[in-house]
Structure formats: C-alpha cells, structure tokens
Scaffold this active site. Structure first.
Site, PDB file in Angstrom:
ATOM      1  N   LYS A 131      25.619   7.194 -24.457  1.00  0.00           N
ATOM      2  CA  LYS A 131      26.814   7.583 -23.679  1.00  0.00           C
ATOM      3  C   LYS A 131      28.052   7.751 -24.545  1.00  0.00           C
ATOM      4  CE  LYS A 131      23.661   7.410 -20.865  1.00  0.00           C
ATOM      5  NZ  LYS A 131      22.873   8.673 -20.776  1.00  0.00           N
ATOM      6  N   ASP A 149      24.727  13.255 -17.251  1.00  0.00           N
ATOM      7  CA  ASP A 149      24.156  12.173 -16.450  1.00  0.00           C
ATOM      8  C   ASP A 149      24.952  10.880 -16.706  1.00  0.00           C
ATOM      9  OD1 ASP A 149      21.016  10.346 -16.307  1.00  0.00           O
ATOM     10  OD2 ASP A 149      22.425  10.875 -14.719  1.00  0.00           O
ATOM     11  N   ASN A 150      24.890   9.957 -15.759  1.00  0.00           N
ATOM     12  CA  ASN A 150      25.397   8.583 -15.948  1.00  0.00           C
ATOM     13  C   ASN A 150      26.899   8.459 -16.142  1.00  0.00           C
ATOM     14  OD1 ASN A 150      22.631   8.676 -17.975  1.00  0.00           O
ATOM     15  ND2 ASN A 150      22.600   7.476 -16.100  1.00  0.00           N
ATOM     16  N   ASP A 204      22.343  13.552 -21.768  1.00  0.00           N
ATOM     17  CA  ASP A 204      21.717  12.343 -21.230  1.00  0.00           C
ATOM     18  C   ASP A 204      21.305  11.408 -22.358  1.00  0.00           C
ATOM     19  OD1 ASP A 204      18.842  11.598 -19.097  1.00  0.00           O
ATOM     20  OD2 ASP A 204      20.805  10.634 -19.283  1.00  0.00           O
ATOM     21  N   GLU A 253      19.055   6.069 -11.139  1.00  0.00           N
ATOM     22  CA  GLU A 253      17.631   6.335 -10.875  1.00  0.00           C
ATOM     23  C   GLU A 253      16.908   5.102 -10.346  1.00  0.00           C
ATOM     24  OE1 GLU A 253      19.230   7.227 -13.624  1.00  0.00           O
ATOM     25  OE2 GLU A 253      18.331   6.425 -15.414  1.00  0.00           O
TER      26      GLU A 253
END
Ligand SMILES: O=C(NC/C=C/[C@H]1O[C@@H](n2cnc3cncnc32)[C@H](O)[C@@H]1O)c1cc([N+](=O)[O-])cc(O)c1O
Ligand SMILES: [Mg+2]
Length: 206
Positions: free
Chosen positions: A136, A161-162, A133, A191
């Site tokens: 990126k 994540d993401n 996380d 989120e």
C-alpha cells in the site's frame, strides 16, 4: 489454494477458477485476493473501460489477473508485476489453468524497476487501465513514476484496491486533491469479511 483450483475448477474456464479460489478463501483459509464483492466492481470497471492495455501491480496468486484477463478483448494485453518468486510461480499456474496465458504477461520483478522499462521491453506506449493492489505504500510512488514515464494518457483509469483497509492514505490524499485526476470511491467490504473497504477509481485528465 492452487490445489483447490486444480481440484475444483475446469481447465480453460476462468469463472470456475475465480469461484474455486473464493470458495477456498471463504471456507478454508483467508487470502488477500480482491475477492468476489470488490471483484464485481473490478469487473464492471474493466467492462466499461474495455482496455487494450492493462497493468496490474501485485499479481499475488493471480485471482484478479484471471478476473481482468477473462473480460479483455482478443487483442488486448495485461501485464502483471509480482516480485515474490513463490507467488509468481503460483499465479503462473492459476493463469494457465484458466487458459489465459495468451492474454497475460506475468513479469517477475519490482514495480519500481519495471515501470520505467514498459516502453522498451513491451512496446507499451500508455496503459488504458492500471489496477493497484500491491504494497500500500507503493501506490503513490508508483503512480508518480507512471506519470513521469508518460505511461498515462488523457482518460487512463487507475483502480486502487484497499483504499480503506489496510488503507492508502497518502495515495488517496494525492489522487483526490490533484487537479490531474477525477476520482470516485466505490464502497465495498474487505474480501471475505464485513469490514469496510473500497476501490478508488481515478481518471487521468492529462
Ligand atoms: O497487503 C495487501 N496487499 C499487498 C500485496 C502484495 C502483493 O504484491 C507484491 N508486491 C508488492 N509490492 C510489489 C512491487 N512490485 C511487484 N510486486 C509487488 C507482493 O509480493 C504480494 O504478492 C493487502 C492486505 C489486505 N489485508 O486485509 O491485510 C487486503 C488486501 O486486499 C491486500 O491487497
Ligand atoms: Mg488488495
């Protein structure tokens, strides 16, 4: 955010810390925690894996650190890497408020520097679960680094994540096409918003 935790959460109660942060981020100020919706998916993966060793890349303010650590068995160890000293200082206090300092080793430093030192510094052979996380564009290089350092074993789980927003295209392309991983996408939302995002769960096949 820390003030909201100290004001609204009960010391030693991780769920109240998570709730206080989510409330703050919904009502006062958005922040890039994994959040409550994706957090439930994170919780289910942690519970399913029941890991003895966990690596988190990108502690930020410690929200996901608290979610993960609160679900770990007593002898388990969560190492979380954060290179921003200000975020690390906040995360340290959030983790302490939750009463989880014994389960968490917060390391201030860059993943690229610390991943190669996991064995010698922390006596870690392999990680059962890795939660990605952080920046990126670091997901792919750090995954390759973990492979090279022998930190993944047959069955190790990577949870990222993401993968949609902000997105990790090079990581997704690699992990979904590599014969060494079996991947599964968990669709969710960014989120505290209605924007699509999701978590990618990948099993290392050895
Ligand atoms: O950018 C995002 N996350 C990056 C998170 C970065 C966090 O990880 C640390 N870090 C970075 N490389 C590191 C290497 N080593 C150690 N810590 C490191 C940074 O100091 C920061 O605390 C993000 C953005 C959105 N968004 O909607 O824009 C939503 C999200 O859920 C996100 O996670
Ligand atoms: Mg994130």
């Amino acid at each position: 955010m820390l003030a909201a935790v100290q004001k609204n959460a009960t010391r030693g109660d991780p769920r109240s810390v998570v709730k206080a942060i989510d409330q703050f981020c919904r009502q006062k100020e958005w922040a890039m925690n994994v959040g409550d919706e994706k957090g439930c998916i994170l919780d289910s993966v942690v519970t399913e894996v029941n890991p003895a060793t966990v690596l988190e890349l990108g502690t930020y303010c410690g929200y996901s650190t608290v979610r993960i650590a609160s679900l770990l068995p007593s002898n388990a160890k969560l190492i979380t890497l954060e290179f921003n000293p200000d975020y690390a200082a906040i995360a340290c206090q959030v983790i302490a408020w939750a009463g989880l300092e014994d389960k968490v080793q917060l390391v201030e430093g860059a993943s690229g520097d610390w991943i190669p030192k996991m064995k010698e510094k922390f006596g870690i052979e392999t990680f059962d679960l890795v939660f990605l996380d952080h920046w990126k564009d670091r997901y792919l290089p750090d995954t390759k680094l973990m492979e090279e350092c022998g930190l993944l074993r047959k069955g190790s789980i990577l949870l990222a994540d993401n993968v949609i927003c902000p997105g990790t295209p090079d990581y997704l392309e690699y992990i979904r096409n590599s014969p060494r991983y079996k991947s599964q996408y968990f669709k969710s939302h960014l989120e505290y918003t209605k924007v699509e995002d999701g978590l990618e769960k990948s099993v290392f096949l050895g």
